[in-house]
Design a protein around this motif. Structure first.
Motif, mmCIF file in Angstrom:
data_model
loop_
_atom_site.group_PDB
_atom_site.id
_atom_site.type_symbol
_atom_site.label_atom_id
_atom_site.label_comp_id
_atom_site.label_asym_id
_atom_site.label_seq_id
_atom_site.Cartn_x
_atom_site.Cartn_y
_atom_site.Cartn_z
ATOM 1 N N LEU A 173 -9.550 -20.257 28.519
ATOM 2 C CA LEU A 173 -9.536 -19.190 27.518
ATOM 3 C C LEU A 173 -10.708 -19.352 26.546
ATOM 4 O O LEU A 173 -11.376 -18.366 26.201
ATOM 5 N N GLU A 176 -13.748 -18.198 28.298
ATOM 6 C CA GLU A 176 -13.789 -16.731 28.363
ATOM 7 C C GLU A 176 -14.284 -16.138 27.042
ATOM 8 O O GLU A 176 -15.091 -15.203 27.028
ATOM 9 N N SER A 180 -17.528 -14.823 29.573
ATOM 10 C CA SER A 180 -16.937 -13.565 30.060
ATOM 11 C C SER A 180 -15.837 -13.864 31.062
ATOM 12 O O SER A 180 -15.763 -14.950 31.634
ATOM 13 N N LYS A 181 -14.990 -12.864 31.300
ATOM 14 C CA LYS A 181 -13.929 -12.981 32.301
ATOM 15 C C LYS A 181 -14.525 -13.258 33.683
ATOM 16 O O LYS A 181 -14.000 -14.066 34.449
ATOM 17 N N GLU A 182 -15.626 -12.575 33.985
ATOM 18 C CA GLU A 182 -16.258 -12.738 35.301
ATOM 19 C C GLU A 182 -16.755 -14.166 35.489
ATOM 20 O O GLU A 182 -16.594 -14.771 36.552
ATOM 21 N N ARG A 185 -13.831 -16.478 36.072
ATOM 22 C CA ARG A 185 -13.337 -16.328 37.451
ATOM 23 C C ARG A 185 -14.206 -17.138 38.408
ATOM 24 O O ARG A 185 -13.708 -17.818 39.306
#
Length: 194
Positions: A173, A176, A180-182, A185
């Protein structure tokens, strides 16, 4: 480059610190390359919960807080002396500085009690170690936090969590928030979390 201050109290739980060095370290070498962790303590040598010794890269006296973009704090055990450092004014002043600058603060398990002691959780949603047999949730409420019975709570720029099992999720978290979320991932995939 985003610099993360990993603030270590004597008696910290090693696994809760290592998730930050691992997740943010994997990002540095295999992710978007934007994160660097600096380990910092009140003294030159620290003893973890369950007795192995760690030498932080810097002490609080060696650093300029303005150079850092985020703060991460692992929890620890009272029996190992965690609160001696975590409730020390020098330690609490680091927390207050990051809060005043509205920079991300990520804490795991009972590290949220240091946030509470610093005064920054007054009126905010937060959690801490929440096993039914534990006194920690009452302590957090006494610091003025709105106790949430959740694994992880984010209120604005502050992250708190309920136990060591949340450690990787807290580190991801924070990553992120900083990237970024990407990107998260991608790092999770490389580390085998997806």
């Amino acid at each position: 480059m985003k610099k993360i201050l990993l603030l270590l109290a004597d008696g910290f739980e090693a696994v809760e610190a290592s998730v930050f060095t691992d997740v943010l370290g994997w990002n540095k070498w295999e992710g978007d390359g934007s994160t660097e962790v600096v380990t910092v303590g009140l003294r030159d040598k620290l003893t973890c919960t369950w007795n192995f010794t760690v030498v932080p890269e810097k002490t609080i006296d060696d650093i300029q807080l303005e150079e850092f973009d985020a703060l991460a704090i692992p929890g620890g055990f009272e029996e190992a002396g965690f609160y001696d450092d975590a409730y020390n004014e020098q330690f609490l002043n680091v927390i207050r500085h990051f809060n005043e600058q509205h920079k991300p603060i990520a804490s795991i398990c009972v590290a949220s009690l240091a946030l509470g002691k610093s005064g920054i959780l007054e009126g905010l949603n937060a959690t801490t170690y929440n096993h039914p047999a534990s006194i920690r949730t009452e302590q957090l409420k006494n610091f003025g936090a709105n106790l949430q019975q959740k694994r992880i709570v984010q209120d604005g720029h502050i992250i708190t969590s309920s136990n060591p099992g949340t450690a990787f999720d807290v580190a991801f978290l924070l990553l992120e928030i900083l990237t970024s979320k990407e990107n998260v991932r991608h790092v999770k995939d490389l580390m085998g979390f997806i």
